[in-house]
Design a protein around this motif. Structure first.
Motif, PDB file in Angstrom:
ATOM      1  N   MET A 112       0.766  -1.402  -0.117  1.00  0.00           N
ATOM      2  CA  MET A 112       0.178   0.051  -0.098  1.00  0.00           C
ATOM      3  C   MET A 112       0.786   1.294   0.082  1.00  0.00           C
ATOM      4  O   MET A 112       0.528   2.125  -0.951  1.00  0.00           O
ATOM      5  CB  MET A 112      -0.865  -0.050   1.248  1.00  0.00           C
ATOM      6  CG  MET A 112      -2.004  -0.856   1.333  1.00  0.00           C
ATOM      7  SD  MET A 112      -2.906  -1.256   2.733  1.00  0.00           S
ATOM      8  CE  MET A 112      -3.547   0.624   3.165  1.00  0.00           C
ATOM      9  N   ALA A 113       1.994   1.188   0.833  1.00  0.00           N
ATOM     10  CA  ALA A 113       2.707   2.372   0.899  1.00  0.00           C
ATOM     11  C   ALA A 113       3.551   2.559  -0.339  1.00  0.00           C
ATOM     12  O   ALA A 113       3.643   3.818  -0.893  1.00  0.00           O
ATOM     13  CB  ALA A 113       3.785   2.096   2.141  1.00  0.00           C
ATOM     14  N   TYR A 115       2.594   1.729  -3.409  1.00  0.00           N
ATOM     15  CA  TYR A 115       1.620   2.190  -4.283  1.00  0.00           C
ATOM     16  C   TYR A 115       1.467   3.700  -4.006  1.00  0.00           C
ATOM     17  O   TYR A 115       1.386   4.410  -5.097  1.00  0.00           O
ATOM     18  CB  TYR A 115       0.368   1.375  -4.090  1.00  0.00           C
ATOM     19  CG  TYR A 115      -0.824   1.906  -5.104  1.00  0.00           C
ATOM     20  CD1 TYR A 115      -1.089   1.500  -6.348  1.00  0.00           C
ATOM     21  CD2 TYR A 115      -1.671   3.068  -4.700  1.00  0.00           C
ATOM     22  CE1 TYR A 115      -2.045   1.693  -7.128  1.00  0.00           C
ATOM     23  CE2 TYR A 115      -2.792   3.330  -5.436  1.00  0.00           C
ATOM     24  CZ  TYR A 115      -2.859   2.869  -7.008  1.00  0.00           C
ATOM     25  OH  TYR A 115      -3.800   3.060  -7.658  1.00  0.00           O
ATOM     26  N   ALA A 116       1.201   4.260  -2.893  1.00  0.00           N
ATOM     27  CA  ALA A 116       1.133   5.662  -2.895  1.00  0.00           C
ATOM     28  C   ALA A 116       2.033   6.268  -2.958  1.00  0.00           C
ATOM     29  O   ALA A 116       1.926   7.400  -3.624  1.00  0.00           O
ATOM     30  CB  ALA A 116       0.683   5.755  -1.142  1.00  0.00           C
ATOM     31  N   ILE A 117       3.357   5.871  -2.768  1.00  0.00           N
ATOM     32  CA  ILE A 117       4.510   6.551  -3.116  1.00  0.00           C
ATOM     33  C   ILE A 117       4.581   6.842  -4.635  1.00  0.00           C
ATOM     34  O   ILE A 117       5.149   8.098  -5.161  1.00  0.00           O
ATOM     35  CB  ILE A 117       5.708   5.842  -2.629  1.00  0.00           C
ATOM     36  CG1 ILE A 117       5.713   6.323  -0.877  1.00  0.00           C
ATOM     37  CG2 ILE A 117       7.148   6.326  -3.114  1.00  0.00           C
ATOM     38  CD1 ILE A 117       6.649   5.319  -0.125  1.00  0.00           C
ATOM     39  N   VAL A 118       4.221   5.809  -5.466  1.00  0.00           N
ATOM     40  CA  VAL A 118       4.591   5.793  -6.814  1.00  0.00           C
ATOM     41  C   VAL A 118       3.299   6.783  -7.200  1.00  0.00           C
ATOM     42  O   VAL A 118       3.412   7.664  -8.177  1.00  0.00           O
ATOM     43  CB  VAL A 118       4.444   4.662  -7.548  1.00  0.00           C
ATOM     44  CG1 VAL A 118       4.438   4.554  -9.048  1.00  0.00           C
ATOM     45  CG2 VAL A 118       5.622   3.744  -7.106  1.00  0.00           C
ATOM     46  N   ARG A 119       2.010   6.639  -7.053  1.00  0.00           N
ATOM     47  CA  ARG A 119       0.987   7.349  -7.527  1.00  0.00           C
ATOM     48  C   ARG A 119       0.947   8.802  -7.047  1.00  0.00           C
ATOM     49  O   ARG A 119       0.420   9.618  -7.821  1.00  0.00           O
ATOM     50  CB  ARG A 119      -0.453   6.594  -7.011  1.00  0.00           C
ATOM     51  CG  ARG A 119      -0.575   5.109  -7.557  1.00  0.00           C
ATOM     52  CD  ARG A 119      -0.860   5.450  -9.016  1.00  0.00           C
ATOM     53  NE  ARG A 119      -2.211   5.940  -9.469  1.00  0.00           N
ATOM     54  CZ  ARG A 119      -2.533   6.345 -10.691  1.00  0.00           C
ATOM     55  NH1 ARG A 119      -1.673   6.367 -11.685  1.00  0.00           N
ATOM     56  NH2 ARG A 119      -3.747   6.839 -10.806  1.00  0.00           N
ATOM     57  N   GLY A 120       1.398   9.050  -5.931  1.00  0.00           N
ATOM     58  CA  GLY A 120       1.387  10.375  -5.308  1.00  0.00           C
ATOM     59  C   GLY A 120       2.756  10.957  -5.609  1.00  0.00           C
ATOM     60  O   GLY A 120       3.047  12.082  -5.101  1.00  0.00           O
ATOM     61  N   LEU A 206      -5.602   0.040  -6.522  1.00  0.00           N
ATOM     62  CA  LEU A 206      -4.386  -0.746  -5.910  1.00  0.00           C
ATOM     63  C   LEU A 206      -4.756  -2.161  -6.144  1.00  0.00           C
ATOM     64  O   LEU A 206      -3.703  -2.972  -6.233  1.00  0.00           O
ATOM     65  CB  LEU A 206      -4.680  -0.118  -4.374  1.00  0.00           C
ATOM     66  CG  LEU A 206      -3.843  -0.738  -3.363  1.00  0.00           C
ATOM     67  CD1 LEU A 206      -2.383  -0.772  -3.587  1.00  0.00           C
ATOM     68  CD2 LEU A 206      -4.359  -0.281  -1.787  1.00  0.00           C
TER      69      LEU A 206
ATOM     70  N   SER B  20      -2.536  13.437  -4.864  1.00  0.00           N
ATOM     71  CA  SER B  20      -1.592  12.890  -4.071  1.00  0.00           C
ATOM     72  C   SER B  20      -2.358  12.784  -2.357  1.00  0.00           C
ATOM     73  O   SER B  20      -2.076  11.764  -1.763  1.00  0.00           O
ATOM     74  CB  SER B  20      -0.485  13.652  -3.802  1.00  0.00           C
ATOM     75  OG  SER B  20      -0.675  14.863  -3.043  1.00  0.00           O
ATOM     76  N   VAL B  23      -4.207   9.457  -1.876  1.00  0.00           N
ATOM     77  CA  VAL B  23      -3.180   7.963  -1.678  1.00  0.00           C
ATOM     78  C   VAL B  23      -2.341   8.053  -0.507  1.00  0.00           C
ATOM     79  O   VAL B  23      -1.966   7.361   0.072  1.00  0.00           O
ATOM     80  CB  VAL B  23      -2.604   7.854  -2.901  1.00  0.00           C
ATOM     81  CG1 VAL B  23      -3.476   7.142  -4.160  1.00  0.00           C
ATOM     82  CG2 VAL B  23      -1.705   8.966  -3.425  1.00  0.00           C
ATOM     83  N   MET B  26      -2.629   5.764   2.457  1.00  0.00           N
ATOM     84  CA  MET B  26      -2.199   4.422   2.392  1.00  0.00           C
ATOM     85  C   MET B  26      -0.955   4.255   2.853  1.00  0.00           C
ATOM     86  O   MET B  26      -0.628   2.962   3.035  1.00  0.00           O
ATOM     87  CB  MET B  26      -2.300   4.020   0.729  1.00  0.00           C
ATOM     88  CG  MET B  26      -3.526   3.796   0.251  1.00  0.00           C
ATOM     89  SD  MET B  26      -3.492   3.176  -1.399  1.00  0.00           S
ATOM     90  CE  MET B  26      -5.122   3.935  -2.101  1.00  0.00           C
ATOM     91  N   THR B  27      -0.138   5.108   3.249  1.00  0.00           N
ATOM     92  CA  THR B  27       1.230   4.755   3.678  1.00  0.00           C
ATOM     93  C   THR B  27       1.179   4.825   5.167  1.00  0.00           C
ATOM     94  O   THR B  27       2.168   4.248   6.014  1.00  0.00           O
ATOM     95  CB  THR B  27       2.143   6.137   3.389  1.00  0.00           C
ATOM     96  OG1 THR B  27       1.752   7.324   3.981  1.00  0.00           O
ATOM     97  CG2 THR B  27       2.539   6.131   1.723  1.00  0.00           C
TER      98      THR B  27
END
Lengths: 298, 305
Positions: A112-113, A115-120, A206, B20, B23, B26-27
């Motif tokens: 999940m993290a 994914y968020a790092i790439v998408r965001g 996701l 951003s 998402v 999600m982290t």
């Protein structure tokens, strides 16, 4: 290295000019040193392993009487019986619980993290979060163990399997995020766009898009994490104390302390605790080797 | 550590920036566990190094007394020296062997792939299992040497300082050479074949090809692998703890072990925390040094370091 190689340097390589064959084959055929090293290393690896297996089937009296490298005159399972009767099934179960209890949540939250790092990407906040995780790669577990011990006591988790699981998850996250983010990044942008046009939110993308497409990486990361935790020694040593909370590596150590003179029994315990991983290796060698070099595959 | 800068700039499109927020949450689960059990302890150990604590009772502030005690203790330079020796020797043994094996394994012959299957087995075993095995194998009375009646092998391997250190270096190499040769194997296979063809046309032999093409092409791989070896060697704990427990005497008492003994056996958590902080600093310094050594282009090569 230089000294081992020098004899080769002096002998001029004659066949080069004479035999213009295919490059790869010719080069490899002349790699004497590599071949010598290859076979030598096979012996270095296999002889101790062979000795472990053979000895674990010997009777203790036989072990002292005969050549240690000869196969047993009288095959026996007594050593294995002793190991099983010494509560190893329980330790095995503990190890399974700890390994699964760490791997599944660790990989899921890391995914999940990632994914968020790439998408965001582009968000300052997520860049900082990513930076924190990457910093984590440099934290040695040994250096953090004393405060972890304090924390576990304060949380009243001392001497429980959860005490091993929680820090294990934390220390599995950085590398998992790094590797998984590299793979999520490879998911074509168009796929995200078309799913978004169809009205899918990030949460759906996701699990429906990124998850299946990064499955090989997820398997790799899971194997690496699982193996690390399965073999972990420091956390169980420091965070548990009762015998019924022991995991396999710790149990091996105490078992040897008890039966140090009974070499066949000690080696039977080594074989028995390693067997599941060797079976796994036989089944999924490619993933396992990939998992061991996680982070280098890309 | 290094891939922070690696995020592709192409991802910085306007459509992403706006999203951003949706998402970022999600982290949170990963971040929470990581901060609580990873980052916080790292800061905590610095704090604990200024306290007095026996591991059970209350924690008292102690000022810089732990630091004074540890820094003036001759045990510290000794532990640093042993750590350095293990690091240097295991690097010096593993690097050439792993390089050679990696080049060997990079060949596409069937038998080499088969041999590689066996090479990896030590990586699957826990350090505890490996240490226990070698402890039994090297036992002067019950081990392999005694059984084979080979006086060369029947030494008190773990009872003499120099030998015990040698055993540790050997066992570390036994365990980790396959991992590093795997890294080298991958790197060797990426060297363009055209370079070898050119060398063959020029009449270069195997050895010259190795030194003029293979080795220079592997420069960054050598740095990556060395970084992992050097920084990793700081954290050898399980193996040494089970194999020698730091002995004989304090001959193999590396930093990580010194920390454990002070903290969890002598119940002096303050001084042990000082050692832990030193461990982190030494690790960071070495990683940075090796990175500097590799020049600025290593960033992409050091992924996962």
């Amino acid at each position: 290295m230089a000294t081992t190689l020098s004899p080769r340097t002096e002998t001029p390589t004659q066949p080069t000019a004479r035999k213009p064959g295919r490059r790869g084959r010719r080069l490899e055929r002349r790699n004497w040193l590599g071949s010598v090293m290859g076979w030598f290393w096979l012996a270095v690896v296999v002889i101790p392993l062979y000795w472990i297996v053979v000895t674990s089937f010997k009777e203790q009296s036989d072990y002292f009487a005969q050549n240690p490298l000869a196969p047993p005159q009288q095959w026996t399972l007594d050593n294995y019986r002793l190991v099983v009767e010494s509560d190893f099934p329980r330790y095995f179960l503990n190890s399974v619980v700890v390994a699964a209890g760490t791997t599944v949540p660790a990989v899921l939250v890391a995914f999940m993290a990632a994914y968020a790092i790439v998408r965001g990407a582009g968000s300052r906040l997520l860049a900082v979060v990513n930076g924190l995780f990457m910093m984590g790669l440099a934290i040695p577990l040994q250096a953090a163990i004393i405060p972890i011990y304090l924390l576990i006591i304060k949380l009243h988790l001392y001497d429980s399997l959860a005490a091993i699981v929680l820090p294990s998850i934390a220390f599995a996250i950085p590398l998992s995020v790094l590797v998984l983010a590299n793979f999520v990044r490879d998911v074509p942008r168009d796929l995200f766009e078309s799913m978004r046009v169809d009205g899918a939110g990030e949460w759906t993308m996701l699990w429906r898009l990124a998850f299946p497409l990064t499955r090989p990486a997820l398997v790799t990361v899971s194997i690496y994490t699982g193996l690390t935790v399965w073999n972990g020694f420091l956390l169980p040593l420091i965070l548990t104390q009762s015998p019924d909370k022991r995991t396999l590596p710790l149990a091996l150590w105490t078992f040897q302390g008890q039966y140090s003179v009974n070499v066949p029994a000690v080696l039977a315990s080594v074989v028995l605790t390693t067997l599941p991983i060797v079976v796994l290796y036989a089944v999924g060698r490619r993933q396992l080797v990939g998992g061991l070099s996680a982070g280098f595959s890309k | 550590m290094t891939s922070v800068e690696q995020r592709p700039l192409t991802a910085l499109t306007s459509s992403h920036v706006g999203r951003s927020g949706s998402v970022a949450w999600m982290t949170l689960p990963a971040l929470a566990v990581f901060v609580l059990f990873g980052l916080l302890p790292l800061l905590g150990v610095l704090g604990l190094s200024f306290t007095r604590w026996d591991g059970l009772g209350a924690i008292h502030a102690a000022g810089a007394s732990n630091w004074r005690t540890v820094l003036s203790d001759p045990g510290l330079p000794h532990a640093l020296w042993v750590t350095f020796l293990v690091m240097l020797l295991s690097w010096a043994v593993q690097t050439p062997a792993a390089l050679l094996l990696g080049v060997f394994m990079a060949g596409h012959q069937r038998y080499r792939a088969l041999l590689a299957v066996f090479y990896f087995i030590p990586l699957l075993l826990s350090s505890a299992a490996i240490a226990i095995t070698y402890k039994a194998l090297l036992d002067p009375n019950f081990g392999l040497g005694a059984g084979l009646h080979l006086s060369l092998l029947t030494q008190d391997w773990l009872g003499r300082p120099a030998l015990a250190l040698g055993v540790i270096v050997f066992v570390v190499s036994w365990q980790f050479i396959p991992f590093h040769s795997l890294i080298y194997q991958g790197a060797v296979r990426q060297i363009p074949a055209s370079m070898y063809e050119a060398a063959a046309l020029d009449g270069a032999g195997r050895v010259r090809t190795f030194f003029y093409i293979t080795l220079p092409q592997l420069k960054y791989t050598v740095i990556t692998s060395s970084t992992l070896m050097v920084v990793g060697s700081l954290t050898f704990f399980d193996l040494i703890f089970v194999l020698t427990a730091g002995g004989p005497g304090d001959a193999t008492r590396v930093l990580a072990l010194d920390m454990y003994i002070r903290g969890f056996q002598a119940n002096l958590m303050g001084p042990a925390s000082v050692i832990a902080v030193i461990l982190v600093l030494v690790g960071l310094a070495l990683a940075l040094l090796l990175r500097r050594l590799g020049g600025s282009t290593t960033a992409s090569q050091m992924e996962g370091a």
